[in-house]
Design a protein around this motif. Sequence first.
Motif, short mmCIF file in Angstrom:
data_model
loop_
_atom_site.label_atom_id
_atom_site.label_comp_id
_atom_site.label_asym_id
_atom_site.label_seq_id
_atom_site.Cartn_x
_atom_site.Cartn_y
_atom_site.Cartn_z
N CYS A 30 0.85 -1.20 0.00
CA CYS A 30 0.00 0.00 0.00
C CYS A 30 0.88 1.24 0.00
CB CYS A 30 -0.90 -0.01 1.23
SG CYS A 30 -1.93 1.47 1.41
N ILE A 32 0.05 4.13 0.83
CA ILE A 32 -0.34 5.07 1.88
C ILE A 32 0.16 4.60 3.25
CG2 ILE A 32 -2.31 6.17 3.05
CD1 ILE A 32 -3.81 5.90 0.34
N CYS A 50 -7.08 -1.34 -4.22
CA CYS A 50 -7.67 -0.32 -5.09
C CYS A 50 -6.54 0.59 -5.57
CB CYS A 50 -8.76 0.48 -4.38
SG CYS A 50 -8.15 1.60 -3.12
N ASP A 52 -5.03 4.40 -5.90
CA ASP A 52 -5.07 5.73 -5.29
C ASP A 52 -4.39 6.72 -6.23
OD1 ASP A 52 -5.09 7.84 -3.27
OD2 ASP A 52 -2.95 7.44 -3.05
N HIS A 53 -5.02 7.88 -6.38
CA HIS A 53 -4.38 8.99 -7.11
C HIS A 53 -3.50 9.72 -6.11
CE1 HIS A 53 -7.80 8.21 -9.81
NE2 HIS A 53 -6.99 8.66 -10.75
N ALA A 72 -3.21 0.78 -3.19
CA ALA A 72 -3.61 1.14 -1.82
C ALA A 72 -4.68 0.19 -1.32
CB ALA A 72 -4.13 2.58 -1.78
N CYS A 76 -7.49 2.73 3.41
CA CYS A 76 -6.46 3.79 3.43
C CYS A 76 -6.82 4.89 2.43
CB CYS A 76 -5.10 3.22 3.10
SG CYS A 76 -4.47 2.04 4.30
N ASN A 77 -7.27 4.47 1.26
CA ASN A 77 -7.62 5.41 0.20
C ASN A 77 -8.83 6.26 0.62
OD1 ASN A 77 -7.52 6.70 -2.24
ND2 ASN A 77 -8.39 5.02 -3.39
N ARG A 78 -9.79 5.64 1.29
CA ARG A 78 -10.97 6.40 1.74
C ARG A 78 -10.61 7.40 2.83
NH1 ARG A 78 -16.34 4.39 -0.06
NH2 ARG A 78 -16.78 6.27 1.05
N LYS A 80 -7.65 8.81 3.21
CA LYS A 80 -6.86 9.87 2.57
C LYS A 80 -7.78 10.84 1.84
CE LYS A 80 -3.64 10.73 -1.11
NZ LYS A 80 -3.28 10.26 -2.41
#
Length: 115
Positions: A30, A32, A50, A52-53, A72, A76-78, A80
């Motif tokens: 990941c 992140i 998923c 992540d940008h 990611a 973690c993406n959510r 961020k």
Amino acid sequence: MSVKRLDRDGAHRKQFENNKKRIFATQSVCGICGKPVDFSYKYPHPLSACIDHIIPVAKGGHPSDLDNLQLAHMTCNRQKSDKLFVNSAKQEPKITSNRVLPQTIDWLSYQASEK
């Protein structure tokens, strides 16, 4: 009125999907949190993989550029969301005041060497 995201509905969709496959095939950590991503977890599991940008599309990041995408965990993406973070490995070293340095010498047992 909602704005269409180019990586979901627009001109960048195909390139985004191709780059997503490349990232899933080449990355395993990941971007992140730095922990391994288990590809056996599928959506909607919070630890599913998923994309992540790194620079969020909402903040001007490119929607399908490979340099702006990273692997990611979904959770973690959510978390961020559309926030920007500086990668600590790429930061310039901070100058630290001597008042906050760790005490590395035990001065009670220190004995000066005689010359």
